[in-house]
Design a protein around this motif. Structure first.
Motif, PDB file in Angstrom:
ATOM      1  N   THR A 101     -11.609   0.228  19.459  1.00 28.53           N
ATOM      2  CA  THR A 101     -11.213  -1.177  19.406  1.00 28.53           C
ATOM      3  C   THR A 101     -10.008  -1.410  18.511  1.00 28.53           C
ATOM      4  OG1 THR A 101     -13.517  -1.827  19.778  1.00 28.53           O
ATOM      5  CG2 THR A 101     -12.025  -3.530  18.973  1.00 28.53           C
ATOM      6  N   VAL A 102      -9.973  -0.739  17.356  1.00 32.55           N
ATOM      7  CA  VAL A 102      -8.874  -0.968  16.410  1.00 32.55           C
ATOM      8  C   VAL A 102      -7.590  -0.315  16.907  1.00 32.55           C
ATOM      9  CG1 VAL A 102     -10.448  -1.115  14.453  1.00 32.55           C
ATOM     10  CG2 VAL A 102      -9.434   1.099  15.043  1.00 32.55           C
ATOM     11  N   ARG A 103      -6.480  -0.688  16.280  1.00 30.04           N
ATOM     12  CA  ARG A 103      -5.202  -0.080  16.623  1.00 30.04           C
ATOM     13  C   ARG A 103      -5.143   1.365  16.121  1.00 30.04           C
ATOM     14  NH1 ARG A 103      -1.800  -4.870  14.035  1.00 30.04           N
ATOM     15  NH2 ARG A 103      -3.698  -4.850  12.760  1.00 30.04           N
ATOM     16  N   LYS A 104      -4.280   2.178  16.719  1.00 31.41           N
ATOM     17  CA  LYS A 104      -4.251   3.614  16.438  1.00 31.41           C
ATOM     18  C   LYS A 104      -4.033   3.924  14.964  1.00 31.41           C
ATOM     19  CE  LYS A 104      -2.837   5.175  21.023  1.00 31.41           C
ATOM     20  NZ  LYS A 104      -1.797   5.883  21.820  1.00 31.41           N
ATOM     21  N   LYS A 105      -3.340   3.051  14.264  1.00 25.57           N
ATOM     22  CA  LYS A 105      -3.043   3.309  12.852  1.00 25.57           C
ATOM     23  C   LYS A 105      -4.251   3.116  11.940  1.00 25.57           C
ATOM     24  CE  LYS A 105      -1.215  -1.395  12.106  1.00 25.57           C
ATOM     25  NZ  LYS A 105      -0.024  -2.170  11.708  1.00 25.57           N
ATOM     26  N   ASN A 106      -5.380   2.716  12.527  1.00 21.86           N
ATOM     27  CA  ASN A 106      -6.596   2.495  11.733  1.00 21.86           C
ATOM     28  C   ASN A 106      -7.791   3.286  12.251  1.00 21.86           C
ATOM     29  OD1 ASN A 106      -5.590   0.321   9.884  1.00 21.86           O
ATOM     30  ND2 ASN A 106      -5.269  -0.742  11.822  1.00 21.86           N
ATOM     31  N   GLN A 107      -7.566   4.248  13.136  1.00 21.10           N
ATOM     32  CA  GLN A 107      -8.675   4.980  13.744  1.00 21.10           C
ATOM     33  C   GLN A 107      -9.348   5.950  12.774  1.00 21.10           C
ATOM     34  OE1 GLN A 107      -6.692   6.608  17.237  1.00 21.10           O
ATOM     35  NE2 GLN A 107      -7.644   5.065  18.541  1.00 21.10           N
ATOM     36  N   VAL A 108      -8.568   6.664  11.993  1.00 21.88           N
ATOM     37  CA  VAL A 108      -9.139   7.600  11.021  1.00 21.88           C
ATOM     38  C   VAL A 108     -10.001   6.850  10.019  1.00 21.88           C
ATOM     39  CG1 VAL A 108      -8.614   9.200   9.137  1.00 21.88           C
ATOM     40  CG2 VAL A 108      -7.298   9.291  11.265  1.00 21.88           C
ATOM     41  N   ASN A 109      -9.505   5.713   9.567  1.00 22.51           N
ATOM     42  CA  ASN A 109     -10.244   4.909   8.595  1.00 22.51           C
ATOM     43  C   ASN A 109     -11.600   4.473   9.142  1.00 22.51           C
ATOM     44  OD1 ASN A 109     -10.501   1.667   7.491  1.00 22.51           O
ATOM     45  ND2 ASN A 109     -10.327   3.312   5.989  1.00 22.51           N
ATOM     46  N   ALA A 110     -11.644   4.123  10.429  1.00 18.48           N
ATOM     47  CA  ALA A 110     -12.909   3.714  11.043  1.00 18.48           C
ATOM     48  C   ALA A 110     -13.932   4.840  10.988  1.00 18.48           C
ATOM     49  CB  ALA A 110     -12.671   3.283  12.491  1.00 18.48           C
ATOM     50  N   LEU A 111     -13.502   6.052  11.303  1.00 20.10           N
ATOM     51  CA  LEU A 111     -14.411   7.202  11.286  1.00 20.10           C
ATOM     52  C   LEU A 111     -14.881   7.532   9.871  1.00 20.10           C
ATOM     53  CD1 LEU A 111     -12.481   9.486  13.805  1.00 20.10           C
ATOM     54  CD2 LEU A 111     -14.688   8.384  14.207  1.00 20.10           C
ATOM     55  N   ILE A 113       1.476  -0.406   7.524  1.00 17.36           N
ATOM     56  CA  ILE A 113       1.536   1.012   7.929  1.00 17.36           C
ATOM     57  C   ILE A 113       0.196   1.509   8.457  1.00 17.36           C
ATOM     58  CG2 ILE A 113       3.387   1.497   6.295  1.00 17.36           C
ATOM     59  CD1 ILE A 113       1.342   2.918   4.519  1.00 17.36           C
ATOM     60  N   GLY A 114      -0.856   0.780   8.143  1.00 15.66           N
ATOM     61  CA  GLY A 114      -2.182   1.138   8.639  1.00 15.66           C
ATOM     62  C   GLY A 114      -3.041   1.811   7.588  1.00 15.66           C
ATOM     63  N   ALA A 115      -4.355   1.615   7.702  1.00 14.49           N
ATOM     64  CA  ALA A 115      -5.289   2.169   6.725  1.00 14.49           C
ATOM     65  C   ALA A 115      -5.315   3.693   6.757  1.00 14.49           C
ATOM     66  CB  ALA A 115      -6.696   1.615   6.979  1.00 14.49           C
ATOM     67  N   ASP A 116      -4.993   4.301   7.891  1.00 18.00           N
ATOM     68  CA  ASP A 116      -5.021   5.762   7.981  1.00 18.00           C
ATOM     69  C   ASP A 116      -4.055   6.392   6.988  1.00 18.00           C
ATOM     70  OD1 ASP A 116      -6.740   5.244  10.023  1.00 18.00           O
ATOM     71  OD2 ASP A 116      -5.504   6.099  11.612  1.00 18.00           O
ATOM     72  N   LEU A 117      -2.810   5.958   7.026  1.00 17.73           N
ATOM     73  CA  LEU A 117      -1.802   6.508   6.118  1.00 17.73           C
ATOM     74  C   LEU A 117      -1.949   5.952   4.702  1.00 17.73           C
ATOM     75  CD1 LEU A 117       1.377   6.485   8.406  1.00 17.73           C
ATOM     76  CD2 LEU A 117       0.029   8.469   7.688  1.00 17.73           C
ATOM     77  N   ALA A 118      -2.265   4.661   4.597  1.00 16.40           N
ATOM     78  CA  ALA A 118      -2.349   4.020   3.283  1.00 16.40           C
ATOM     79  C   ALA A 118      -3.501   4.569   2.452  1.00 16.40           C
ATOM     80  CB  ALA A 118      -2.500   2.509   3.450  1.00 16.40           C
ATOM     81  N   ILE A 119      -4.624   4.842   3.082  1.00 13.71           N
ATOM     82  CA  ILE A 119      -5.824   5.255   2.340  1.00 13.71           C
ATOM     83  C   ILE A 119      -6.063   6.760   2.435  1.00 13.71           C
ATOM     84  CG2 ILE A 119      -8.339   5.001   2.188  1.00 13.71           C
ATOM     85  CD1 ILE A 119      -7.989   2.133   3.243  1.00 13.71           C
ATOM     86  N   SER A 149      -4.124   9.598  12.978  1.00 10.82           N
ATOM     87  CA  SER A 149      -4.948  10.149  14.060  1.00 10.82           C
ATOM     88  C   SER A 149      -4.087  10.734  15.170  1.00 10.82           C
ATOM     89  CB  SER A 149      -5.842   9.050  14.644  1.00 10.82           C
ATOM     90  OG  SER A 149      -5.065   8.036  15.262  1.00 10.82           O
ATOM     91  N   VAL A 150      -2.799  10.414  15.136  1.00  9.27           N
ATOM     92  CA  VAL A 150      -1.879  10.879  16.170  1.00  9.27           C
ATOM     93  C   VAL A 150      -0.864  11.833  15.573  1.00  9.27           C
ATOM     94  CG1 VAL A 150      -0.220  10.182  17.939  1.00  9.27           C
ATOM     95  CG2 VAL A 150      -2.141   8.682  17.390  1.00  9.27           C
TER      96      VAL A 150
END
Length: 406
Positions: A45-55, A391-397, A402-403
């Protein structure tokens, strides 16, 4: 009783204990598997820049939930702890230990539900702190009232109305409480950047429909462990619970299909709405009552989610408040309607009590969440900075995407 009879009786007892332990362990594993469903539903559901954070967030939440429930929550709910030697804990084939595992998977569903609402703009560690307090204090407080008779509330309802509050598998205790807690968290976080453009609401499309669908399928399958195995013993297993879960799920699918106008996001959340709603009365309703319960829940979810996203400032990413909070509340009330013998149910349930219990769960969730999330918002802040959100939670946190950039 002869020696032979005593031996046979003892063997039967051991077999029964072992069977019940295995039965509940399988249920715990099925519900634990549902957490991967929560994760993939959010990832899709979330945008690609937040997929890692969801997991990462949902797995980390489960770890924090286990500690909070082990040391505090289980004791608040059931007055039991695990500060004994291993030999004592292992008595009865370790059934009480497996019971803890099973109930933990229910408790940990609270932050998994919240996670879907606050996605894409929440800070990581403040959310984990909130998880500790919701699973350690808020959830078990209400869980103990309903499922352990704490504080004499169930007894008072029984004496006054002839029935206690009935929530077989947690429409209100788990789902509604989780959904209303999420609403408060979403309120404090505010809307994601970019949702309002030129004065109009703009919705972000799901990033990965196959992942979204995978999450929904995992949840649907695991839900039969969530509901059926809430009996907690083989002697209590009921095909009626399984049938009612199936019919409510199908009702949710069909309602979302029609009301949602073939939207794949709605269609895959529709069965979840039906399953949320049927938890409370799945052991009481006639299958036709369960079907109606699921139809109402599916339609209610689609309508409310559409209203939230298009007409309010409540930015609930996965629609967890309508799906769990409102459909869970509907489930608590529906048990008091379709559980009546006049509508084919098994009876021993009061509509008035179901309404009282449902409202009580909502109040506990709202008050507790305002204390926890309000305090954290003042002390640490809950939201990512504007740059980190961009920039998204994936890179920020997590410092990884994920890509692949290749």
């Amino acid at each position: 009783m002869t020696q032979t009879e005593s031996q046979v009786y003892g063997a039967v007892q051991v077999l029964t204990q072992s069977s019940d332990t295995l039965f509940l362990l399988l249920g715990a594993i099925m519900v634990f598997l549902m957490h991967s469903g929560f994760a993939f539903l959010e990832v899709g559901t979330v945008r690609k820049k937040n997929q890692v954070n969801a997991l990462v967030k949902i797995l980390a939440d489960f770890g924090v939930s286990t500690i909070a429930y082990f040391f505090i929550g289980y004791w608040i709910a059931y007055g039991a702890n695990f500060f004994a030697d291993a030999e004592t804990l292992a008595q009865g084939n370790g059934y009480e230990l497996v019971k803890f595992f099973f109930l933990l998977t229910f408790a940990a569903a609270i932050p998994a539900i919240v996670s879907g609402g606050i996605a894409e703009r929440a800070r990581f560690y403040p959310v984990l702190i909130a998880t500790f307090f919701t699973v350690g204090l808020i959830y078990p407080f209400f869980e103990g009232i309903v499922w352990n008779g704490n504080y004499g509330i169930q007894e008072a309802l029984q004496n006054r109305f002839g029935a206690g509050f009935h929530d077989f598998a947690g429409s209100v205790v788990v789902h509604s409480v989780g959904g209303w807690i999420a609403l408060v968290a979403v309120y404090f976080l505010g809307m994601r950047k970019g949702r309002i453009r030129a004065g109009k609401h703009t919705n972000f499309a799901p990033s990965n429909i196959p992942f979204l669908a995978l999450g929904a399928w995992i949840l649907c399958v695991g839900w039969f462990g969530f509901n059926v195995m809430s009996a907690q013993a083989l002697a209590g297993i009921s095909g009626l619970v399984a049938m009612n879960s199936l019919m409510a799920m199908v009702g949710g699918i069909l309602a979302a299909l029609v009301v949602g106008k073939n939207d794949p996001g709605f269609i895959h959340n529709g069965p979840l709405a039906g399953l949320v709603a049927v938890c409370a009365g799945s052991d009481l309703m006639h299958p036709l009552g369960a079907l109606v319960t699921g139809i109402v829940a599916g339609a209610l979810f689609v309508w409310l989610f559409t209203q939230l996203q298009n007409k309010t400032k409540i930015d609930d990413v996965l629609g967890v408040w309508p799906l769990h909070g409102v459909c869970g509340a509907w489930g608590g009330i529906a048990a008091g309607i379709f559980g009546q013998t006049a509508l084919g149910g098994l009876g021993s349930v009061s509509f008035t009590v179901q309404l009282i219990g449902t409202v009580m769960g909502i109040i506990v969730a709202l008050v507790g969440a305002f204390v926890v999330y309000g305090s954290l918002n003042m002390l640490t802040g809950l939201r990512l900075s504007e740059e980190d959100e961009f920039i998204g939670a994936d890179l920020a946190i997590h410092k990884i995407s994920s890509v692949s950039e290749e």
